[in-house]
Design a protein around this motif. Structure first.
Motif, PDB file in Angstrom:
ATOM      1  N   TYR A 750       6.275  48.606  21.536  1.00  0.00           N
ATOM      2  CA  TYR A 750       7.640  48.356  21.076  1.00  0.00           C
ATOM      3  C   TYR A 750       8.557  48.111  22.264  1.00  0.00           C
ATOM      4  O   TYR A 750       8.659  48.929  23.181  1.00  0.00           O
ATOM      5  CB  TYR A 750       8.100  49.547  20.257  1.00  0.00           C
ATOM      6  CG  TYR A 750       9.436  49.427  19.580  1.00  0.00           C
ATOM      7  CD1 TYR A 750       9.528  48.963  18.269  1.00  0.00           C
ATOM      8  CD2 TYR A 750      10.603  49.800  20.230  1.00  0.00           C
ATOM      9  CE1 TYR A 750      10.761  48.884  17.626  1.00  0.00           C
ATOM     10  CE2 TYR A 750      11.833  49.718  19.601  1.00  0.00           C
ATOM     11  CZ  TYR A 750      11.902  49.256  18.303  1.00  0.00           C
ATOM     12  OH  TYR A 750      13.117  49.180  17.670  1.00  0.00           O
ATOM     13  N   LEU A 751       9.272  46.981  22.269  1.00  0.00           N
ATOM     14  CA  LEU A 751      10.197  46.621  23.341  1.00  0.00           C
ATOM     15  C   LEU A 751      11.587  47.109  22.939  1.00  0.00           C
ATOM     16  O   LEU A 751      12.165  46.654  21.961  1.00  0.00           O
ATOM     17  CB  LEU A 751      10.184  45.112  23.563  1.00  0.00           C
ATOM     18  CG  LEU A 751       8.786  44.493  23.760  1.00  0.00           C
ATOM     19  CD1 LEU A 751       8.882  42.992  23.984  1.00  0.00           C
ATOM     20  CD2 LEU A 751       8.032  45.176  24.902  1.00  0.00           C
ATOM     21  N   SER A 752      12.116  48.065  23.714  1.00  0.00           N
ATOM     22  CA  SER A 752      13.262  48.840  23.239  1.00  0.00           C
ATOM     23  C   SER A 752      14.605  48.428  23.806  1.00  0.00           C
ATOM     24  O   SER A 752      15.637  48.730  23.190  1.00  0.00           O
ATOM     25  CB  SER A 752      13.025  50.325  23.536  1.00  0.00           C
ATOM     26  OG  SER A 752      12.773  50.520  24.918  1.00  0.00           O
ATOM     27  N   GLY A 753      14.662  47.786  24.970  1.00  0.00           N
ATOM     28  CA  GLY A 753      15.975  47.491  25.525  1.00  0.00           C
ATOM     29  C   GLY A 753      15.938  46.557  26.711  1.00  0.00           C
ATOM     30  O   GLY A 753      14.910  46.397  27.389  1.00  0.00           O
ATOM     31  N   PHE A 754      17.091  45.914  26.967  1.00  0.00           N
ATOM     32  CA  PHE A 754      17.280  45.064  28.144  1.00  0.00           C
ATOM     33  C   PHE A 754      18.478  45.572  28.932  1.00  0.00           C
ATOM     34  O   PHE A 754      19.430  46.104  28.368  1.00  0.00           O
ATOM     35  CB  PHE A 754      17.578  43.615  27.737  1.00  0.00           C
ATOM     36  CG  PHE A 754      16.457  42.908  27.047  1.00  0.00           C
ATOM     37  CD1 PHE A 754      15.391  42.373  27.771  1.00  0.00           C
ATOM     38  CD2 PHE A 754      16.462  42.755  25.675  1.00  0.00           C
ATOM     39  CE1 PHE A 754      14.362  41.705  27.126  1.00  0.00           C
ATOM     40  CE2 PHE A 754      15.446  42.092  25.021  1.00  0.00           C
ATOM     41  CZ  PHE A 754      14.389  41.565  25.746  1.00  0.00           C
ATOM     42  N   ALA A 755      18.436  45.373  30.243  1.00  0.00           N
ATOM     43  CA  ALA A 755      19.592  45.572  31.115  1.00  0.00           C
ATOM     44  C   ALA A 755      19.684  44.345  32.007  1.00  0.00           C
ATOM     45  O   ALA A 755      18.734  44.034  32.731  1.00  0.00           O
ATOM     46  CB  ALA A 755      19.438  46.839  31.954  1.00  0.00           C
ATOM     47  N   ILE A 756      20.809  43.641  31.945  1.00  0.00           N
ATOM     48  CA  ILE A 756      20.972  42.392  32.687  1.00  0.00           C
ATOM     49  C   ILE A 756      21.804  42.650  33.931  1.00  0.00           C
ATOM     50  O   ILE A 756      22.839  43.327  33.886  1.00  0.00           O
ATOM     51  CB  ILE A 756      21.656  41.321  31.813  1.00  0.00           C
ATOM     52  CG1 ILE A 756      20.864  41.099  30.521  1.00  0.00           C
ATOM     53  CG2 ILE A 756      21.803  40.021  32.571  1.00  0.00           C
ATOM     54  CD1 ILE A 756      21.527  40.118  29.558  1.00  0.00           C
ATOM     55  N   ASP A 757      21.360  42.116  35.043  1.00  0.00           N
ATOM     56  CA  ASP A 757      22.091  42.200  36.300  1.00  0.00           C
ATOM     57  C   ASP A 757      23.438  41.497  36.125  1.00  0.00           C
ATOM     58  O   ASP A 757      23.483  40.305  35.801  1.00  0.00           O
ATOM     59  CB  ASP A 757      21.281  41.505  37.390  1.00  0.00           C
ATOM     60  CG  ASP A 757      21.911  41.613  38.773  1.00  0.00           C
ATOM     61  OD1 ASP A 757      23.116  41.928  38.875  1.00  0.00           O
ATOM     62  OD2 ASP A 757      21.197  41.353  39.764  1.00  0.00           O
ATOM     63  N   PRO A 758      24.552  42.200  36.292  1.00  0.00           N
ATOM     64  CA  PRO A 758      25.851  41.559  36.064  1.00  0.00           C
ATOM     65  C   PRO A 758      26.146  40.426  37.036  1.00  0.00           C
ATOM     66  O   PRO A 758      27.023  39.602  36.769  1.00  0.00           O
ATOM     67  CB  PRO A 758      26.847  42.718  36.229  1.00  0.00           C
ATOM     68  CG  PRO A 758      26.125  43.768  36.992  1.00  0.00           C
ATOM     69  CD  PRO A 758      24.689  43.632  36.637  1.00  0.00           C
ATOM     70  N   GLU A 759      25.406  40.362  38.142  1.00  0.00           N
ATOM     71  CA  GLU A 759      25.620  39.302  39.121  1.00  0.00           C
ATOM     72  C   GLU A 759      24.738  38.089  38.886  1.00  0.00           C
ATOM     73  O   GLU A 759      24.989  37.018  39.444  1.00  0.00           O
ATOM     74  CB  GLU A 759      25.358  39.849  40.538  1.00  0.00           C
ATOM     75  CG  GLU A 759      26.172  41.071  40.896  1.00  0.00           C
ATOM     76  CD  GLU A 759      27.670  40.799  40.858  1.00  0.00           C
ATOM     77  OE1 GLU A 759      28.068  39.672  41.214  1.00  0.00           O
ATOM     78  OE2 GLU A 759      28.431  41.713  40.464  1.00  0.00           O
ATOM     79  N   ASN A 760      23.702  38.227  38.066  1.00  0.00           N
ATOM     80  CA  ASN A 760      22.734  37.142  37.897  1.00  0.00           C
ATOM     81  C   ASN A 760      22.016  37.325  36.568  1.00  0.00           C
ATOM     82  O   ASN A 760      21.157  38.189  36.443  1.00  0.00           O
ATOM     83  CB  ASN A 760      21.737  37.134  39.064  1.00  0.00           C
ATOM     84  CG  ASN A 760      20.672  36.067  38.914  1.00  0.00           C
ATOM     85  OD1 ASN A 760      20.736  35.213  38.026  1.00  0.00           O
ATOM     86  ND2 ASN A 760      19.669  36.105  39.792  1.00  0.00           N
ATOM     87  N   ALA A 761      22.360  36.492  35.569  1.00  0.00           N
ATOM     88  CA  ALA A 761      21.803  36.663  34.225  1.00  0.00           C
ATOM     89  C   ALA A 761      20.317  36.363  34.159  1.00  0.00           C
ATOM     90  O   ALA A 761      19.655  36.736  33.189  1.00  0.00           O
ATOM     91  CB  ALA A 761      22.558  35.776  33.240  1.00  0.00           C
ATOM     92  N   ASP A 762      19.756  35.684  35.145  1.00  0.00           N
ATOM     93  CA  ASP A 762      18.314  35.444  35.169  1.00  0.00           C
ATOM     94  C   ASP A 762      17.536  36.656  35.662  1.00  0.00           C
ATOM     95  O   ASP A 762      16.304  36.680  35.605  1.00  0.00           O
ATOM     96  CB  ASP A 762      17.988  34.243  36.057  1.00  0.00           C
ATOM     97  CG  ASP A 762      18.338  32.925  35.402  1.00  0.00           C
ATOM     98  OD1 ASP A 762      18.375  32.876  34.161  1.00  0.00           O
ATOM     99  OD2 ASP A 762      18.586  31.949  36.131  1.00  0.00           O
ATOM    100  N   HIS A 763      18.268  37.655  36.141  1.00  0.00           N
ATOM    101  CA  HIS A 763      17.645  38.882  36.649  1.00  0.00           C
ATOM    102  C   HIS A 763      17.902  39.988  35.630  1.00  0.00           C
ATOM    103  O   HIS A 763      19.050  40.373  35.381  1.00  0.00           O
ATOM    104  CB  HIS A 763      18.244  39.251  38.004  1.00  0.00           C
ATOM    105  CG  HIS A 763      17.648  40.489  38.611  1.00  0.00           C
ATOM    106  ND1 HIS A 763      18.324  41.293  39.504  1.00  0.00           N
ATOM    107  CD2 HIS A 763      16.426  41.072  38.453  1.00  0.00           C
ATOM    108  CE1 HIS A 763      17.565  42.301  39.874  1.00  0.00           C
ATOM    109  NE2 HIS A 763      16.405  42.187  39.246  1.00  0.00           N
ATOM    110  N   ALA A 764      16.844  40.480  35.006  1.00  0.00           N
ATOM    111  CA  ALA A 764      17.005  41.469  33.936  1.00  0.00           C
ATOM    112  C   ALA A 764      15.848  42.448  33.936  1.00  0.00           C
ATOM    113  O   ALA A 764      14.785  42.205  34.541  1.00  0.00           O
ATOM    114  CB  ALA A 764      17.101  40.768  32.577  1.00  0.00           C
TER     115      ALA A 764
END
Length: 877
Positions: A750-764
């Motif tokens: 089960y994939l539960s969550g994402f956190a996106i780098d506020p400086e670079n949306a391609d980095h998560a």
């Protein structure tokens, strides 16, 4: 009298808790649910849906199956379980190993501060809005209490579903936690023995959406002053990873009714193994041939033990799964083996179709035995109630003969608030049950279902002393100035625990339910309708067992500082303004996910189950003036279409874009987008950015600068489990499914969550729930809990390293670039440009389901059992 509009009260259902491992309820195995009193589903609509049909709720809404509204909680149970078990069954020992590993990490950060350790008023008059439950009568509340115990010296013990055991020295109130050193905070049973010792059975046994397995039974020899410790565990690890429904005593032994059979142990010699007395299907027990069968979790459920007071060698076992199985029934020993009782019970049923969840209670003088029985057949066939009946054995023997004293119709006629077809007493009898007998009067008995009932003549007549709520009674009016004053305080609904004790020489009955702990005198008073006039809430703010799913933080423009809100299991949405001395509830229902405007904490979107979203722009402050003018309503229903088609999960994800707070994404089968922010007023304002595919439902969504990540599962249970990630833009362009083979870098869990780098949306970052393949014997279970992408989701790298093997629930990038991850046992942290994980502060063994960074640059943790905590992140590397 209230207008007809107001009288269409809202119902909801229950959903999660915290601590050791979870009850794995097999998908499709359960029928029956838990619509509890609060949340956005009108009473008349609910009753109509119940009466119309039965079956899986989501399928019913989609038109694929018959449906029973009460099945919502069973569906929620399946979904919460599968997040931690799919694609297989978790082996015993997983949580114990995780707790040990977590404690082995280096600690970093400052101390956590609990900010919800103050009274929480469900009747707060500031929020008398259509979508709140203000004036319902429950008063001050906290999280679900699974068990209660009390003595004659004024000491009361409250065992919470996910926040541990608490002690009061003053007959209730002024509480202190006494189990924080244990590796689980999930309570199944509490009991005081004849020597005054307090026994704790861990692992809540209600088989609802948020019941966790425990780590066994513990004894506290000096409960007036001591605290539980791991050294006080009884026996070996035989009861680890079970739930414990009841602890009973007789002939020098303690008996435990568990999810894996009935066990017993000496009460004088606490070392040595537990003895398995009876398991109806031993092949499904851990270490046996069918231990990893998807049905194993409910093949050995036992509910209670009745010991004959005149001959403690004679014992009756109540065995059975709430939805029915061929092993359900009552058992006693004959010729050295346990055999089903089929004759001599009188009115008490013996057929497997009519014996489900059962609770026993004996009178102190041995002259009476009482029982409640929930019927699988009623659960399946009766839209009104699953209660088979309440029974008394006037011989005092659990062998009977038993006489039926009440069914749901009699209870409905006793002053109940539940008189509408489709929702009557005992509709959730598999989830709500307690029984207690007044020690000084064998015919004086209390029964708990959704409400609290009392009989003073052995069950011949009943009074609803704790009605569901006051809505619908003649005394009630939304305008406090027009209320007659005859509405008395009541308890919160959904009863689980009961005890009778004395304080300053006066006897009190203590009840535990989905709203916490309440008491009234045993020789209490009633009004003309049979409602008690003397309930007191014991939820004074010193006990914080609130079960949050989410947290939102925004600036408090009226008072300075910040306003903190969050969605709660069965206790609505809490609102804590910076100047509050008492926290209020501005929405009713199971609050799930939350979006709060960082620039204005009164702009709030709260999700009820299945993506039913309510929005307010004034904290939902309302004195009830909408009654005369609906234009004055302060909250609005803006559910995306997947709510209506049944294609969203019980707890469905939603999020605001990290760069644009007016752009929201929400996930069901589709990824929904709306760009009106908190000014949204209609479901039609959502648009579908992407269809995840038939049978797929979103488990996590995140957006930053218009780039969206969406995780999904489908099928989501252990059989044929699949998961995936889709990536695209809020304008509907660029969407594609990421290739995630079963044996690829991202586990098939089960994939539960994402956190996106506020400086670079391609980095998560991606968090993965469940346990690794060491504990989960399923295809592609894989390893790892935290993964990183630097190319917009095309590829993912496992960065788990020394991360404990424990379900990960969410993550957030902190100021400075560090990563904090919420788990089922606390918070773990990895600094910027480092690879080693550390334990962030020190919380009890409680699940943290969401993390947020507030506009004050503090970290906020929504725990499911101990409220909301905050920590300064200044100085973290």
């Amino acid at each position: 009298m209230a207008s007809s509009a107001r009288k269409r009260r809202w119902f909801t259902i229950c959903a999660i808790t915290a601590s050791a491992a979870l009850v794995a309820v097999p998908a499709g195995a359960a029928s029956g649910g838990k619509p509890s009193p609060f949340g956005p589903r009108a009473m008349d609509r609910l009753a109509h849906q119940r009466t119309a049909s039965h079956g899986n709720f989501a399928a019913q809404v989609a038109g694929d199956d018959d449906g029973n509204e009460s099945d919502e909680i069973a569906e929620g149970a399946d979904q919460f379980a599968e997040a931690r078990t799919a694609p297989g069954v978790v082996s015993p020992g997983a949580f114990g190993a995780a707790w040990s590993s977590l404690n082995g990490l280096r600690r970093t950060g400052s101390s956590w501060k609990n900010i919800t350790d103050l009274p929480y008023d469900s009747d707060d008059p500031r929020y008398r809005d259509f979508d709140s439950n203000s004036s319902g009568g429950s008063g001050r509340v906290t999280g679900r209490m699974a068990a209660m115990a009390a003595d004659n010296d004024g000491y009361v013990y409250a065992g919470s579903a996910g926040g541990g055991v608490w002690r009061s020295r003053t007959g209730g109130g002024h509480w202190a936690p006494i189990s924080d050193k244990l590796p689980t905070q999930s309570t199944g049973a509490l009991a005081l023995d004849g020597a005054g010792r307090l026994w704790l059975g861990t692992g809540e046994a209600t088989t609802n959406a948020d019941s966790y397995l425990g780590s066994g039974v513990y004894v506290l020899s000096g409960p007036h002053h001591g605290t539980f410790s791991q050294r006080g565990r009884v026996g070996g690890d035989e009861l680890e990873s079970t739930t414990i429904h009841q602890l009973r005593f007789g002939a020098g032994r303690v008996w435990a009714a568990t999810s894996e059979g009935v066990w017993s142990h000496s009460t004088s010699r606490l070392s040595g193994s537990w003895k398995l007395e009876y398991a109806p299907n031993p092949d499904y027990l851990p270490g046996h041939a069918k231990a990893h069968d998807p049905d194993a979790a409910y093949k050995n459920i036992t509910n209670d033990i009745a010991i004959d007071p005149k001959d403690p060698s004679r014992v009756v076992l109540a065995v059975g799964w709430r939805s029915g199985d061929d092993y359900n029934g009552f058992y006693a020993k004959k010729d050295g083996s346990w055999q089903r009782l089929t004759t001599g019970l009188g009115d008490l049923p013996s057929d497997p179709d009519t014996v489900g969840e059962v609770t026993f209670a004996a009178s102190a003088d041995g002259s009476r035995y009482y029982a409640i029985d929930q019927s699988p057949k009623q659960l399946e066939d009766n839209p009104d109630s699953s209660l088979e009946g309440i029974y008394v054995s006037k011989s005092g023997s659990p062998f009977g003969p038993w006489t039926k004293t009440a069914d749901y119709r009699q209870l409905a006629a006793s002053g109940s608030a539940l008189t509408d077809p489709g929702y009557m007493p005992g509709v959730q009898a598999w989830y709500n049950q307690f029984l207690a007998v007044d020690p000084g009067h064998a015919d004086h008995v209390y029964a708990g279902l959704e409400e609290v009932y009392e009989s003073q003549d052995g069950g011949a007549r009943w009074s609803t002393v704790g009605p569901y709520w006051n809505f619908g009674f003649a005394c009630w009016n939304i305008d406090p100035a027009e209320q007659t004053g005859d509405c008395n305080p009541t308890t919160h609904s959904d009863q689980h625990g009961v005890a009778i004790g004395r304080y300053h020489g006066k006897a009190y009955v203590y009840v535990g339910n989905d709203g916490g702990a309440y008491k009234r005198p045993v020789q209490g008073s009633q009004d003309a309708d049979g409602h008690a006039t003397d309930w007191s809430s014991l939820n004074d703010g010193t006990i914080d067992t609130l079960q949050y799913y989410s947290v939102g933080i925004g600036k408090d423009l009226d008072h300075g500082g910040v306003s903190v809100t969050g969605g709660l299991q069965d206790n609505g949405q809490s609102e804590l303004r910076s100047n509050d001395k008492v926290m209020g509830s501005n929405f009713g229902g199971d609050g799930t996910d939350t979006i709060t405007d960082p620039a204005n904490g009164c702009n709030i979107a709260q999700a009820y189950v299945y993506l039913q979203i309510q929005v307010t722009q004034n904290c939902a402050v309302n004195d009830g003036s909408w009654e005369d003018d609906p234009a004055n309503a302060t909250s609005y229903s803006v559910a995306p279409p997947d709510n209506l088609t049944g294609e969203a999960r019980f707890v469905a994800p939603m999020a605001a874009d990290g760069k644009d707070s007016s752009t929201w994404v929400a996930g069901g089968r589709h990824v929904w987008v709306q760009t009106h922010g908190y000014a949204i007023r209609s479901s039609a304002e959502w648009s579908s950015a992407f269809d995840l595919g038939k049978g797929h439902t979103a488990t996590a969504v995140a957006s930053s600068g218009g780039k969206v990540y969406a995780a999904w599962c489908g099928p989501c249970d252990s059989k044929d489990f699949t998961r995936g990630i889709a990536v695209g833009n809020v304008d509907g362009t660029g969407w594609h499914q990421v290739a995630l083979p079963v044996d690829g870098s991202v586990p098939n869990r089960y994939l539960s969550g994402f956190a996106i780098d506020p400086e670079n949306a391609d980095h998560a970052y991606l968090t993965v729930n469940g346990f690794s393949r060491q504990w989960t014997e399923g295809p592609g279970a894989g390893v790892g809990h935290v993964f990183e992408t630097k190319d917009g989701g095309s590829t993912w790298q496992d960065i788990s390293g020394n991360f404990p093997d424990i379900p990960a629930d969410a993550a957030v990038v902190l100021p400075g670039g560090g990563l904090a991850v919420a788990t089922d046992l606390g918070v773990v942290y990895r600094g910027h440009r480092t690879t080693r994980w550390e334990r962030l502060g020190s919380l009890p063994a409680v699940a943290v389901l969401q993390l947020r960074v507030g506009p004050d640059n503090k970290l906020y943790a929504a725990t499911h059992g101990r409220g909301i905590y905050t920590m300064s992140v200044r100085g973290l590397r």
